[in-house]
Design a protein around this motif. Sequence first.
Motif, PDB file in Angstrom:
ATOM      1  N   LEU A 115      -5.190   8.894   2.656  1.00  0.00           N
ATOM      2  CA  LEU A 115      -4.550   8.392   3.855  1.00  0.00           C
ATOM      3  C   LEU A 115      -3.164   9.113   4.339  1.00  0.00           C
ATOM      4  O   LEU A 115      -2.551   8.588   5.395  1.00  0.00           O
ATOM      5  CB  LEU A 115      -4.377   7.017   3.702  1.00  0.00           C
ATOM      6  CG  LEU A 115      -5.703   6.022   3.258  1.00  0.00           C
ATOM      7  CD1 LEU A 115      -5.248   4.786   2.821  1.00  0.00           C
ATOM      8  CD2 LEU A 115      -6.559   6.098   4.518  1.00  0.00           C
ATOM      9  N   GLY A 116      -2.701   9.804   3.604  1.00  0.00           N
ATOM     10  CA  GLY A 116      -1.493  10.795   4.103  1.00  0.00           C
ATOM     11  C   GLY A 116      -0.178   9.709   3.705  1.00  0.00           C
ATOM     12  O   GLY A 116       0.795  10.125   4.534  1.00  0.00           O
ATOM     13  N   ALA A 117      -0.247   8.861   2.714  1.00  0.00           N
ATOM     14  CA  ALA A 117       1.061   8.192   2.654  1.00  0.00           C
ATOM     15  C   ALA A 117       2.270   8.728   2.217  1.00  0.00           C
ATOM     16  O   ALA A 117       2.109   9.736   1.564  1.00  0.00           O
ATOM     17  CB  ALA A 117       0.595   7.134   1.265  1.00  0.00           C
ATOM     18  N   ARG A 118       3.308   8.258   2.399  1.00  0.00           N
ATOM     19  CA  ARG A 118       4.401   8.859   1.970  1.00  0.00           C
ATOM     20  C   ARG A 118       4.720   8.228   0.693  1.00  0.00           C
ATOM     21  O   ARG A 118       4.868   7.145   0.543  1.00  0.00           O
ATOM     22  CB  ARG A 118       5.804   8.630   3.213  1.00  0.00           C
ATOM     23  CG  ARG A 118       7.044   9.326   2.515  1.00  0.00           C
ATOM     24  CD  ARG A 118       8.172   8.623   2.873  1.00  0.00           C
ATOM     25  NE  ARG A 118       8.476   8.115   4.072  1.00  0.00           N
ATOM     26  CZ  ARG A 118       8.596   9.017   5.143  1.00  0.00           C
ATOM     27  NH1 ARG A 118       8.911  10.140   4.894  1.00  0.00           N
ATOM     28  NH2 ARG A 118       8.849   8.284   6.488  1.00  0.00           N
ATOM     29  N   GLU A 141       4.985   3.809   2.493  1.00  0.00           N
ATOM     30  CA  GLU A 141       4.422   3.471   3.659  1.00  0.00           C
ATOM     31  C   GLU A 141       3.269   4.547   4.039  1.00  0.00           C
ATOM     32  O   GLU A 141       3.131   5.613   3.445  1.00  0.00           O
ATOM     33  CB  GLU A 141       5.373   3.478   4.824  1.00  0.00           C
ATOM     34  CG  GLU A 141       6.068   4.881   5.081  1.00  0.00           C
ATOM     35  CD  GLU A 141       7.129   4.913   5.913  1.00  0.00           C
ATOM     36  OE1 GLU A 141       7.249   3.901   6.708  1.00  0.00           O
ATOM     37  OE2 GLU A 141       7.983   5.887   6.214  1.00  0.00           O
ATOM     38  N   TYR A 142       2.438   4.035   4.953  1.00  0.00           N
ATOM     39  CA  TYR A 142       1.062   4.682   5.575  1.00  0.00           C
ATOM     40  C   TYR A 142       1.528   5.225   6.897  1.00  0.00           C
ATOM     41  O   TYR A 142       1.868   6.214   7.483  1.00  0.00           O
ATOM     42  CB  TYR A 142      -0.180   4.115   5.366  1.00  0.00           C
ATOM     43  CG  TYR A 142      -0.233   3.547   3.965  1.00  0.00           C
ATOM     44  CD1 TYR A 142       0.005   2.413   3.339  1.00  0.00           C
ATOM     45  CD2 TYR A 142      -1.285   4.546   2.928  1.00  0.00           C
ATOM     46  CE1 TYR A 142      -0.191   2.292   1.926  1.00  0.00           C
ATOM     47  CE2 TYR A 142      -1.515   4.270   1.737  1.00  0.00           C
ATOM     48  CZ  TYR A 142      -1.056   2.925   1.123  1.00  0.00           C
ATOM     49  OH  TYR A 142      -1.379   2.592  -0.012  1.00  0.00           O
ATOM     50  N   SER A 143       1.229   3.994   7.688  1.00  0.00           N
ATOM     51  CA  SER A 143       1.561   4.143   9.273  1.00  0.00           C
ATOM     52  C   SER A 143       2.969   3.908   9.578  1.00  0.00           C
ATOM     53  O   SER A 143       3.362   4.044  10.560  1.00  0.00           O
ATOM     54  CB  SER A 143       0.530   3.224   9.889  1.00  0.00           C
ATOM     55  OG  SER A 143       0.503   2.037   9.682  1.00  0.00           O
ATOM     56  N   GLY A 144       3.900   3.509   8.709  1.00  0.00           N
ATOM     57  CA  GLY A 144       5.351   2.686   9.143  1.00  0.00           C
ATOM     58  C   GLY A 144       5.565   1.471   8.537  1.00  0.00           C
ATOM     59  O   GLY A 144       4.495   0.469   8.745  1.00  0.00           O
ATOM     60  N   ILE A 145       6.612   1.309   8.026  1.00  0.00           N
ATOM     61  CA  ILE A 145       6.945  -0.045   7.239  1.00  0.00           C
ATOM     62  C   ILE A 145       6.915  -1.306   8.303  1.00  0.00           C
ATOM     63  O   ILE A 145       6.360  -2.023   8.055  1.00  0.00           O
ATOM     64  CB  ILE A 145       8.237  -0.055   6.760  1.00  0.00           C
ATOM     65  CG1 ILE A 145       8.368   1.003   5.396  1.00  0.00           C
ATOM     66  CG2 ILE A 145       8.633  -1.325   6.203  1.00  0.00           C
ATOM     67  CD1 ILE A 145       9.752   1.292   5.047  1.00  0.00           C
ATOM     68  N   LEU A 146       7.425  -1.108   9.607  1.00  0.00           N
ATOM     69  CA  LEU A 146       7.457  -2.136  10.436  1.00  0.00           C
ATOM     70  C   LEU A 146       5.816  -2.511  11.170  1.00  0.00           C
ATOM     71  O   LEU A 146       5.780  -3.731  10.989  1.00  0.00           O
ATOM     72  CB  LEU A 146       8.385  -1.755  11.730  1.00  0.00           C
ATOM     73  CG  LEU A 146       9.753  -1.476  11.468  1.00  0.00           C
ATOM     74  CD1 LEU A 146      10.477  -0.882  12.783  1.00  0.00           C
ATOM     75  CD2 LEU A 146      10.443  -2.412  10.898  1.00  0.00           C
ATOM     76  N   ILE A 189      -7.428  -4.502   9.553  1.00  0.00           N
ATOM     77  CA  ILE A 189      -6.865  -4.249   8.407  1.00  0.00           C
ATOM     78  C   ILE A 189      -5.966  -3.187   8.196  1.00  0.00           C
ATOM     79  O   ILE A 189      -6.330  -2.128   8.587  1.00  0.00           O
ATOM     80  CB  ILE A 189      -7.693  -4.465   6.957  1.00  0.00           C
ATOM     81  CG1 ILE A 189      -7.060  -4.401   5.808  1.00  0.00           C
ATOM     82  CG2 ILE A 189      -8.809  -3.173   7.320  1.00  0.00           C
ATOM     83  CD1 ILE A 189      -7.661  -4.910   4.590  1.00  0.00           C
ATOM     84  N   PRO A 232      -3.497  -0.665   5.530  1.00  0.00           N
ATOM     85  CA  PRO A 232      -3.100  -0.344   4.267  1.00  0.00           C
ATOM     86  C   PRO A 232      -1.572  -0.471   4.307  1.00  0.00           C
ATOM     87  O   PRO A 232      -0.825   0.074   5.277  1.00  0.00           O
ATOM     88  CB  PRO A 232      -3.328   1.187   4.091  1.00  0.00           C
ATOM     89  CG  PRO A 232      -4.479   1.225   5.001  1.00  0.00           C
ATOM     90  CD  PRO A 232      -4.109   0.642   6.129  1.00  0.00           C
ATOM     91  N   GLY A 259       7.391  -0.348   0.783  1.00  0.00           N
ATOM     92  CA  GLY A 259       8.288  -0.553   1.867  1.00  0.00           C
ATOM     93  C   GLY A 259       8.046  -2.156   2.633  1.00  0.00           C
ATOM     94  O   GLY A 259       8.966  -2.951   2.634  1.00  0.00           O
ATOM     95  N   ASP A 280       8.521  -5.142   0.277  1.00  0.00           N
ATOM     96  CA  ASP A 280       9.904  -5.418   0.171  1.00  0.00           C
ATOM     97  C   ASP A 280      10.595  -6.119   1.342  1.00  0.00           C
ATOM     98  O   ASP A 280      10.964  -6.986   1.191  1.00  0.00           O
ATOM     99  CB  ASP A 280      10.721  -4.243  -0.191  1.00  0.00           C
ATOM    100  CG  ASP A 280      11.994  -4.796  -0.654  1.00  0.00           C
ATOM    101  OD1 ASP A 280      13.029  -4.018  -0.406  1.00  0.00           O
ATOM    102  OD2 ASP A 280      12.047  -5.622  -1.734  1.00  0.00           O
TER     103      ASP A 280
END
Lengths: 141, 365
Positions: B20-23, B35-40, B223, B225, B229, B232
């Motif tokens: 999924l290209g997660a950081r 995060e995957y697409s961004g924490i926010l 849904i 992922p 981040g 928390d």
Amino acid sequence: MKKEIKRKREKPKILEGLYYTKTHEWARVEDGTVIIGITDYAQGELGDIVLVELPKIGTSFSIGAEFGYVESVKAVSELYAPVGGEVVEVNKKLESQPELVNSDPYGEGWMVKIKMNNLEELKKLLSPLDYGKLITELEEE
Amino acid sequence: MGFIQINALRTPLYGVHKRLGARMTVFSGWEMPVEYSGILEEHRAVRRSIGLFDVSHMNKLEVSGQGTEEFLQRISTNDISKLKLDMVKYTILCRDDGTVVDDVLVLKMLDYYMLVTNAGRKEVLMPWLEEHKPGGINIKDVTLNLACLALQGPKAEKTLTKIAGSLRNTSFFRGSQRRVSGIECYVTRSGYTGEDGFEIYVSKEHAEEIWDSIIEAGEEFDITPAGLGARDTLRLEMGYILTGMDMTSGDNPLEANLEWAIKWYKDFIGKEALLEIKRRGMKKKLVGLRLKEGIPRHGYTIADHRGNKIGMVTSGTISPCLGYGIALGYVDPAFSAPGTGVNVIIRGKPMRGEIVKLPFWEAKR
């Protein structure tokens, strides 16, 4: 249709015609002033940017000095001056829309405009090609 | 320069995160997705609909043998004897002096008790358990054998029902053995986000299959992922503590507002010391605070309006739902009342804020 949930991990963009620092700031010379921001690579590494702290107009700093901060959800990052000078304009939009740094780091996400002291300092900066090599090395680590 | 510690552990879902290209980051010795697409976006998705987390890094212990219930009862501030089969209880484990070893979930299973504990406290907890367990008690570390997925959000039940059958009778802090997409799992209604949700324990070889299955079931509800981040920021909005950050080996549960997890009518290690602390009064108190401007972070000084230090931030962030900085931190009890004006020193500047009641956010559960 199955949704492809994939993080936007495209290659970080590097614009021609800009100068770059090893600390991922960019500088653009325009009408005698220098516009400064952070690179696409930097915003990608930081993640969602939620706060940008910039100096007041009239502030002076020298090359390499800390001139502000950019905060993502999880981290605080210093901003380092690509060149020395005096702040003549600050991007006020970033107060309410810090996410512009993520979405448009070279355009709407610009941070400060400065009146440069010494044109010679531009020679100390990286070319787009050299900056590209730097981030390729970083991504390989 | 950044590099991933090469001997960090990987969960059974590591392949999914890379796909999924997660950081990724290293958290408590585990290579985990931040995060995957961004924490926010991930945070908001959980509050709005559903998110799926890999929480396989949580330490999982199977405790069994003659006298297990007595042992757990002796080390727990909460009443373990109240647990029936398929029930979950939250408790603190303290030392003789009342300081915290760890906070844990105790699950009563058929042939053993499962302890789910903090990955970050494993090095403190394990030797302490070894030291205090009587002979005949067996503690089996199943952390690497079992994956755990957390499905969290208002649409969690609708999603999981599609592949796991009706969950209407699984109330909060209850669990059951059941098939999820035909695979044996243990499912508890629990979580760390404040939303309705489930934690799904499954054998490591089926972890990816379960992940994909849940994602497919959750697609109609968008849904997302979600990584550590968002985990928390979500727990912080609820004012949930993280042992190791908000409560460490030098703190006691009374200071951390966890008296509700202490049952004074029973015996437990640390009881005398805690009674004494309760009698004498606490030296510091964990509070929630919000800032007008700026983002409070771990280690930042909390000061009064005259600039005197009165405490320290233990966890802080910007609240994705509220849009302002929120934090947990310890303060001198004199400053702990909600409404009290305080400052948080950010880069040398006092930033105005106030003590607020927890939770910061009213979640739907």
